[in-house]
Write a protein that holds these residues in place. Structure first.
Motif, PDB file in Angstrom:
ATOM      1  N   ALA A 209       0.828  -1.213   0.000  1.00  0.00           N
ATOM      2  CA  ALA A 209       0.000   0.000   0.000  1.00  0.00           C
ATOM      3  C   ALA A 209       0.856   1.255   0.000  1.00  0.00           C
ATOM      4  N   THR A 210       1.938   1.237   0.784  1.00  0.00           N
ATOM      5  CA  THR A 210       2.819   2.400   0.855  1.00  0.00           C
ATOM      6  C   THR A 210       3.498   2.650  -0.483  1.00  0.00           C
ATOM      7  N   LEU A 211       3.953   1.593  -1.117  1.00  0.00           N
ATOM      8  CA  LEU A 211       4.625   1.766  -2.403  1.00  0.00           C
ATOM      9  C   LEU A 211       3.676   2.310  -3.460  1.00  0.00           C
ATOM     10  N   ASN A 212       2.445   1.803  -3.476  1.00  0.00           N
ATOM     11  CA  ASN A 212       1.492   2.261  -4.479  1.00  0.00           C
ATOM     12  C   ASN A 212       1.076   3.709  -4.261  1.00  0.00           C
ATOM     13  N   SER A 213       0.935   4.113  -2.994  1.00  0.00           N
ATOM     14  CA  SER A 213       0.428   5.456  -2.707  1.00  0.00           C
ATOM     15  C   SER A 213       1.517   6.487  -2.484  1.00  0.00           C
ATOM     16  N   ILE A 214       2.722   6.042  -2.113  1.00  0.00           N
ATOM     17  CA  ILE A 214       3.827   6.975  -1.878  1.00  0.00           C
ATOM     18  C   ILE A 214       4.993   6.708  -2.816  1.00  0.00           C
ATOM     19  N   GLY A 215       5.539   5.469  -2.733  1.00  0.00           N
ATOM     20  CA  GLY A 215       6.787   5.182  -3.417  1.00  0.00           C
ATOM     21  C   GLY A 215       6.745   5.421  -4.916  1.00  0.00           C
ATOM     22  N   LYS A 216       5.776   4.835  -5.588  1.00  0.00           N
ATOM     23  CA  LYS A 216       5.725   4.977  -7.040  1.00  0.00           C
ATOM     24  C   LYS A 216       5.524   6.428  -7.483  1.00  0.00           C
ATOM     25  N   PRO A 217       4.610   7.196  -6.852  1.00  0.00           N
ATOM     26  CA  PRO A 217       4.492   8.609  -7.240  1.00  0.00           C
ATOM     27  C   PRO A 217       5.766   9.408  -6.995  1.00  0.00           C
ATOM     28  N   LEU A 218       6.469   9.125  -5.871  1.00  0.00           N
ATOM     29  CA  LEU A 218       7.707   9.848  -5.596  1.00  0.00           C
ATOM     30  C   LEU A 218       8.762   9.554  -6.658  1.00  0.00           C
ATOM     31  N   PHE A 219       8.930   8.291  -6.998  1.00  0.00           N
ATOM     32  CA  PHE A 219       9.912   7.939  -8.018  1.00  0.00           C
ATOM     33  C   PHE A 219       9.495   8.499  -9.383  1.00  0.00           C
ATOM     34  N   LYS A 220       8.202   8.419  -9.696  1.00  0.00           N
ATOM     35  CA  LYS A 220       7.728   8.945 -10.982  1.00  0.00           C
ATOM     36  C   LYS A 220       7.993  10.447 -11.083  1.00  0.00           C
ATOM     37  N   GLY A 221       7.830  11.148  -9.950  1.00  0.00           N
ATOM     38  CA  GLY A 221       8.098  12.579  -9.941  1.00  0.00           C
ATOM     39  C   GLY A 221       9.554  12.907 -10.230  1.00  0.00           C
ATOM     40  N   GLN A 222      10.435  11.930 -10.006  1.00  0.00           N
ATOM     41  CA  GLN A 222      11.858  12.108 -10.306  1.00  0.00           C
ATOM     42  C   GLN A 222      12.233  11.508 -11.662  1.00  0.00           C
ATOM     43  N   GLY A 223      11.209  11.089 -12.409  1.00  0.00           N
ATOM     44  CA  GLY A 223      11.468  10.530 -13.734  1.00  0.00           C
ATOM     45  C   GLY A 223      11.937   9.093 -13.717  1.00  0.00           C
ATOM     46  N   VAL A 224      11.593   8.354 -12.646  1.00  0.00           N
ATOM     47  CA  VAL A 224      12.055   6.979 -12.479  1.00  0.00           C
ATOM     48  C   VAL A 224      10.849   6.061 -12.292  1.00  0.00           C
ATOM     49  N   THR A 225      10.812   4.934 -12.979  1.00  0.00           N
ATOM     50  CA  THR A 225       9.764   3.940 -12.794  1.00  0.00           C
ATOM     51  C   THR A 225      10.152   2.994 -11.668  1.00  0.00           C
ATOM     52  N   LEU A 226       9.246   2.800 -10.705  1.00  0.00           N
ATOM     53  CA  LEU A 226       9.490   1.880  -9.594  1.00  0.00           C
ATOM     54  C   LEU A 226       8.588   0.665  -9.726  1.00  0.00           C
ATOM     55  N   ASP A 227       9.187  -0.514  -9.827  1.00  0.00           N
ATOM     56  CA  ASP A 227       8.454  -1.773  -9.839  1.00  0.00           C
ATOM     57  C   ASP A 227       8.635  -2.465  -8.487  1.00  0.00           C
ATOM     58  N   PHE A 228       7.810  -3.475  -8.235  1.00  0.00           N
ATOM     59  CA  PHE A 228       7.885  -4.170  -6.951  1.00  0.00           C
ATOM     60  C   PHE A 228       7.750  -5.672  -7.141  1.00  0.00           C
ATOM     61  N   VAL A 229       8.632  -6.421  -6.474  1.00  0.00           N
ATOM     62  CA  VAL A 229       8.558  -7.882  -6.443  1.00  0.00           C
ATOM     63  C   VAL A 229       8.543  -8.305  -4.980  1.00  0.00           C
ATOM     64  N   PRO A 230       7.465  -8.961  -4.520  1.00  0.00           N
ATOM     65  CA  PRO A 230       7.404  -9.376  -3.115  1.00  0.00           C
ATOM     66  C   PRO A 230       8.290 -10.583  -2.834  1.00  0.00           C
ATOM     67  N   VAL A 231       8.862 -10.603  -1.638  1.00  0.00           N
ATOM     68  CA  VAL A 231       9.664 -11.736  -1.178  1.00  0.00           C
ATOM     69  C   VAL A 231       8.976 -12.292   0.065  1.00  0.00           C
ATOM     70  N   PRO A 232       8.416 -13.494   0.010  1.00  0.00           N
ATOM     71  CA  PRO A 232       7.736 -14.060   1.183  1.00  0.00           C
ATOM     72  C   PRO A 232       8.665 -14.108   2.389  1.00  0.00           C
ATOM     73  N   HIS A 233       8.103 -13.784   3.538  1.00  0.00           N
ATOM     74  CA  HIS A 233       8.896 -13.793   4.768  1.00  0.00           C
ATOM     75  C   HIS A 233       9.481 -15.178   5.028  1.00  0.00           C
ATOM     76  N   GLY A 234      10.763 -15.209   5.390  1.00  0.00           N
ATOM     77  CA  GLY A 234      11.415 -16.478   5.673  1.00  0.00           C
ATOM     78  C   GLY A 234      11.992 -17.173   4.457  1.00  0.00           C
TER      79      GLY A 234
END
Length: 431
Positions: A209-234
């Motif tokens: 949720a944080t990446l979608n609502s904060i991280g991606k817009p912040l990176f996009k504002g700097q001209g950078v595309t941010l993707d995300f790959v989850p890593v299961p805990h453990g």
């Protein structure tokens, strides 16, 4: 057009404050003693005690200051952070005249990672009539801050991590927490000319949720595309996740995980021959991680921290001298250990800059003094300053005061960290 884009970024950041509680886990490397900064640990530096200066002992009536930190629990226990805060207080009492001449009397209470301990600490601080609560690293801020706010006690910390901390006007921070970490990484990526970055992060709904609502817009504002790959805990073998993360040929990776997760990703990158730079928090360079993955795994790691405790500048030397003198049993003084020190010494400097502190030290006078703090040396700040007269982080609906928006960044060559440079996280929000 630019103004509208910046406005969308700010709204996105404001909307996501409600999920920023995961910052405590990420910035502290989750629970446990992930407090090493790798081979450049400050314990390897010579300590010159002369930087402590001339003694100026506190002689006035004691003033009680609460100290809240994750310690004493089974799942979370980092007493070294609190020891760093106490060391700074002891130094202030012997060399800085305490708080305006008053001796600092620490009322220490451990956050055991549960609501019961948070409630007990809140009651202890209120009953002791502390003038402020200085925070090392909390695990249950949302359970204690409402009580502290109700009692109108100032809340002083190195880094915000919970929604209640951001929402409390009486809270003061010397760094900008997980929100600032994301922003500084976005700014850094732009500075490096990177166009695509992939984050490998612990599989967590809050993080997504944080990446979608904060991280991606912040990176996009700097001209950078941010993707995300989850890593299961453990996850022990992160090969499939690293393969997925590098398919789009990103210029760099971001790793948001605890030490075990970082180790799994680093090892997989080495096995697969992935050589991208990787932006990380301090958990990823904990000594067990460095020992496990070696030079090949740590090489090109870009570490983001709220201060530089290992350099040759005066503030780093002072930190090491204070820890040697007042907390000699703390073996590793890097990583997250400096958080408590930065909170306490920043607090002392802010109050001692106001001559009114020589009178009664109360929650009211503490609040007034901190609001006057301007251009004071940031603990471990390598020449940077902090100012609390206005917030340094331009997100309008964050009610707390953030006195510094800088992050300190170093890049590893093999297992050796390079010199630190500063990145201004607030630049991600400026039009």
């Amino acid at each position: 057009m630019v103004r509208r884009q910046r406005l969308r970024q700010r709204r996105a950041a404001v909307a996501a404050v409600a999920v920023l509680g995961l910052g405590a886990a990420l910035l502290a490397g989750c629970s446990g003693n992930n407090d090493s900064d790798g081979s450049s640990s400050s314990t390897s530096k010579a300590v010159d005690l002369s930087v402590l200066g001339d003694k100026k002992p506190a002689t006035g009536a004691p003033v009680k200051i609460g100290l809240f930190n994750i310690e004493g629990g089974t799942a979370v226990d980092s007493p070294e952070i609190g020891d760093g805060a106490r060391a700074a207080a002891d130094y202030a009492n012997e060399y800085l005249g305490g708080l305006g001449g008053h001796k600092i009397e620490i009322v220490r209470c451990g956050d055991k990672g549960d609501g019961a301990s948070a409630a007990a600490c809140a009651n202890k601080f209120v009953q002791a009539r502390v003038a402020a609560v200085v925070v090392g690293q909390p695990a249950t801020a949302d359970q204690i801050v409402p009580v502290i706010q109700g009692a109108k006690i100032p809340w002083i910390s190195a880094s915000p991590s919970a929604p209640t901390e951001f929402a409390y006007p009486g809270a003061t921070f010397f760094s900008s927490g997980f929100l600032g970490l994301l922003a500084s990484q976005a700014v850094y990526a732009k500075q490096k000319g990177w166009k695509r970055v992939t984050m490998l992060g612990t599989e967590n709904p809050q993080l997504v949720a944080t990446l979608n609502s904060i991280g991606k817009p912040l990176f996009k504002g700097q001209g950078v595309t941010l993707d995300f790959v989850p890593v299961p805990h453990g996850t022990a073998d992160a090969g499939p996740q690293v393969t997925a993360a590098t398919q789009s040929k990103p210029d760099a990776l971001v790793i948001a995980a605890d030490a075990a997760g970082c180790q799994a990703v680093f090892s997989a990158m080495t096995t697969l021959g992935a050589t991208q730079p990787k932006m990380v928090n301090n958990a990823c360079v904990a000594q067990p991680v460095v020992d496990a993955v070696g030079e090949a795994g740590i090489d090109k790691t870009v570490l983001f921290m709220s201060g530089d405790p290992v350099g040759d500048h005066e503030e780093a030397q002072l930190y090491r001298a204070i820890m040697q003198q007042y907390a000699p049993d703390v073996e590793e003084t890097g990583g997250i250990t400096p958080l408590g020190y930065q909170s306490m010494l920043g607090f002392v400097r802010a109050l001692n800059a106001d001559s009114a502190t020589s009178g009664d030290v109360t929650p009211e006078t503490v609040t007034a003094a901190i609001k006057k703090a301007k251009n004071l040396p940031l603990p471990m700040g390598n020449g940077e300053t902090f100012s609390c007269d206005v917030t340094q982080f331009p997100v309008p609906t964050i009610k707390a005061t953030i006195c510094n928006s800088k992050y300190f960044v170093t890049t590893y060559s093999g297992t050796k960290a390079g010199p630190y440079e500063t990145v201004d996280a607030a630049a991600a929000f400026r039009g």
